[in-house]
Design a protein around this motif. Structure first.
Motif, mmCIF file in Angstrom:
data_model
loop_
_atom_site.group_PDB
_atom_site.id
_atom_site.type_symbol
_atom_site.label_atom_id
_atom_site.label_comp_id
_atom_site.label_asym_id
_atom_site.label_seq_id
_atom_site.Cartn_x
_atom_site.Cartn_y
_atom_site.Cartn_z
ATOM 1 N N PHE A 37 1.674 88.146 110.309
ATOM 2 C CA PHE A 37 2.706 88.828 109.533
ATOM 3 C C PHE A 37 4.016 88.221 109.979
ATOM 4 N N ALA A 38 4.763 87.634 109.071
ATOM 5 C CA ALA A 38 5.975 86.923 109.472
ATOM 6 C C ALA A 38 7.145 87.278 108.567
ATOM 7 N N ASP A 39 8.293 87.376 109.178
ATOM 8 C CA ASP A 39 9.557 87.530 108.478
ATOM 9 C C ASP A 39 10.424 86.371 108.942
ATOM 10 N N GLU A 40 10.540 85.364 108.113
ATOM 11 C CA GLU A 40 11.260 84.154 108.493
ATOM 12 C C GLU A 40 12.619 84.045 107.818
ATOM 13 N N VAL A 41 13.153 85.168 107.404
ATOM 14 C CA VAL A 41 14.482 85.194 106.800
ATOM 15 C C VAL A 41 15.503 84.883 107.886
ATOM 16 N N ASP A 42 16.470 84.058 107.576
ATOM 17 C CA ASP A 42 17.558 83.759 108.507
ATOM 18 C C ASP A 42 18.658 84.801 108.298
ATOM 19 N N TYR A 43 18.727 85.749 109.225
ATOM 20 C CA TYR A 43 19.715 86.817 109.121
ATOM 21 C C TYR A 43 21.020 86.400 109.785
ATOM 22 N N PHE A 44 22.116 86.985 109.309
ATOM 23 C CA PHE A 44 23.385 86.898 110.018
ATOM 24 C C PHE A 44 23.376 88.028 111.038
ATOM 25 N N ASN A 45 24.241 87.951 112.035
ATOM 26 C CA ASN A 45 24.237 88.955 113.073
ATOM 27 C C ASN A 45 25.654 89.396 113.404
ATOM 28 N N ALA A 46 25.854 90.704 113.467
ATOM 29 C CA ALA A 46 27.126 91.259 113.920
ATOM 30 C C ALA A 46 26.948 91.679 115.374
ATOM 31 N N MET A 47 27.821 91.168 116.255
ATOM 32 C CA MET A 47 27.704 91.490 117.670
ATOM 33 C C MET A 47 29.075 91.516 118.323
ATOM 34 N N GLY A 48 29.100 92.001 119.537
ATOM 35 C CA GLY A 48 30.336 92.058 120.307
ATOM 36 C C GLY A 48 30.035 92.431 121.740
ATOM 37 N N ASP A 49 31.033 92.345 122.584
ATOM 38 C CA ASP A 49 30.887 92.678 124.007
ATOM 39 C C ASP A 49 31.233 94.148 124.201
ATOM 40 N N VAL A 50 30.405 94.864 124.943
ATOM 41 C CA VAL A 50 30.593 96.305 125.113
ATOM 42 C C VAL A 50 30.415 96.733 126.570
ATOM 43 N N TYR A 51 30.925 97.890 126.870
ATOM 44 C CA TYR A 51 30.596 98.618 128.092
ATOM 45 C C TYR A 51 29.549 99.647 127.662
ATOM 46 N N PRO A 52 28.285 99.500 128.073
ATOM 47 C CA PRO A 52 27.241 100.386 127.570
ATOM 48 C C PRO A 52 27.478 101.873 127.833
ATOM 49 N N LYS A 53 27.972 102.224 129.019
ATOM 50 C CA LYS A 53 28.177 103.651 129.324
ATOM 51 C C LYS A 53 29.572 103.954 129.840
ATOM 52 N N THR A 54 30.119 103.084 130.666
ATOM 53 C CA THR A 54 31.423 103.336 131.277
ATOM 54 C C THR A 54 32.064 102.005 131.641
ATOM 55 N N ASN A 55 33.340 102.001 131.933
ATOM 56 C CA ASN A 55 34.007 100.776 132.374
ATOM 57 C C ASN A 55 34.423 100.890 133.846
ATOM 58 N N ASP A 56 33.589 101.551 134.641
ATOM 59 C CA ASP A 56 33.928 101.766 136.052
ATOM 60 C C ASP A 56 33.647 100.564 136.949
ATOM 61 N N GLY A 57 33.099 99.479 136.391
ATOM 62 C CA GLY A 57 32.848 98.261 137.161
ATOM 63 C C GLY A 57 31.556 98.280 137.960
ATOM 64 N N THR A 58 30.759 99.343 137.843
ATOM 65 C CA THR A 58 29.503 99.447 138.583
ATOM 66 C C THR A 58 28.358 98.921 137.729
ATOM 67 N N PRO A 59 27.696 97.824 138.186
ATOM 68 C CA PRO A 59 26.566 97.287 137.425
ATOM 69 C C PRO A 59 25.409 98.279 137.378
ATOM 70 N N PRO A 60 24.550 98.265 136.404
ATOM 71 C CA PRO A 60 24.587 97.326 135.292
ATOM 72 C C PRO A 60 25.353 97.835 134.078
ATOM 73 N N ASP A 61 25.480 99.161 133.910
ATOM 74 C CA ASP A 61 26.039 99.663 132.657
ATOM 75 C C ASP A 61 27.520 100.028 132.718
ATOM 76 N N GLY A 62 28.190 99.650 133.794
ATOM 77 C CA GLY A 62 29.626 99.896 133.895
ATOM 78 C C GLY A 62 30.439 98.622 133.844
ATOM 79 N N VAL A 63 29.778 97.506 133.510
ATOM 80 C CA VAL A 63 30.470 96.217 133.391
ATOM 81 C C VAL A 63 30.335 95.709 131.962
#
Length: 145
Positions: A37-63
């Motif tokens: 089963f294959a989906d070989e469509v070439d999709y465009f992608n919307a992305m960006g850089d984020v702080y997943p939970k906080t910007n407290d500088g503590t890895p992994p989700d604060g950076v």
């Protein structure tokens, strides 16, 4: 390897305007066993850089983490998937909004035009710091939602 006679079908999924132009299913013509089963469509992608939970500088989700998908973003007459994918290459003037939210950033408006996908980039810093493109509202706060 043993040769097998298979059917190749290009399904039209519920809610889809047309059949999958580059998608297919290959199944055994006797047993119905799916070989591929294959989906070989070439999709465009919307992305960006984020702080997943906080910007407290503590890895992994604060950076700051780069390349996160921007789900449910309105791009022209379609909406990005949970993975930030979309098909159209004709939409312009994309902003941080979609069917579930409209981001209001006190720093200004964020907007991008695209040709091969949307990368909102990333920026360190606080408050109204931007990566230098995408408008005054392209802040890490808006990208992180």
């Amino acid at each position: 390897y043993k040769p097998v006679l298979v059917w190749q079908v290009c399904p039209k999924l519920l809610g889809q305007a047309q059949e999958m132009l580059k998608g297919y299913v290959r199944a055994d013509n006797r047993s119905g066993k799916v070989y591929r089963f294959a989906d070989e469509v070439d999709y465009f992608n919307a992305m960006g850089d984020v702080y997943p939970k906080t910007n407290d500088g503590t890895p992994p989700d604060g950076v700051l983490q780069d390349g996160w998908p921007m789900p449910y973003m309105a791009i022209g007459d379609e909406t990005t998937t949970t993975g930030g994918n979309y098909l159209s290459d004709t939409a312009t003037g994309v902003e941080y909004e979609g069917p579930y939210l409209r981001m209001a950033d006190n720093c200004g408006t964020a907007s991008l035009d695209h040709a091969t996908g949307l990368d909102w980039g990333g920026s360190a810093g606080t408050d109204c710091t931007t990566p230098g493109f995408g408008g005054d509202g392209n802040t890490h706060s808006s990208r992180s939602g």
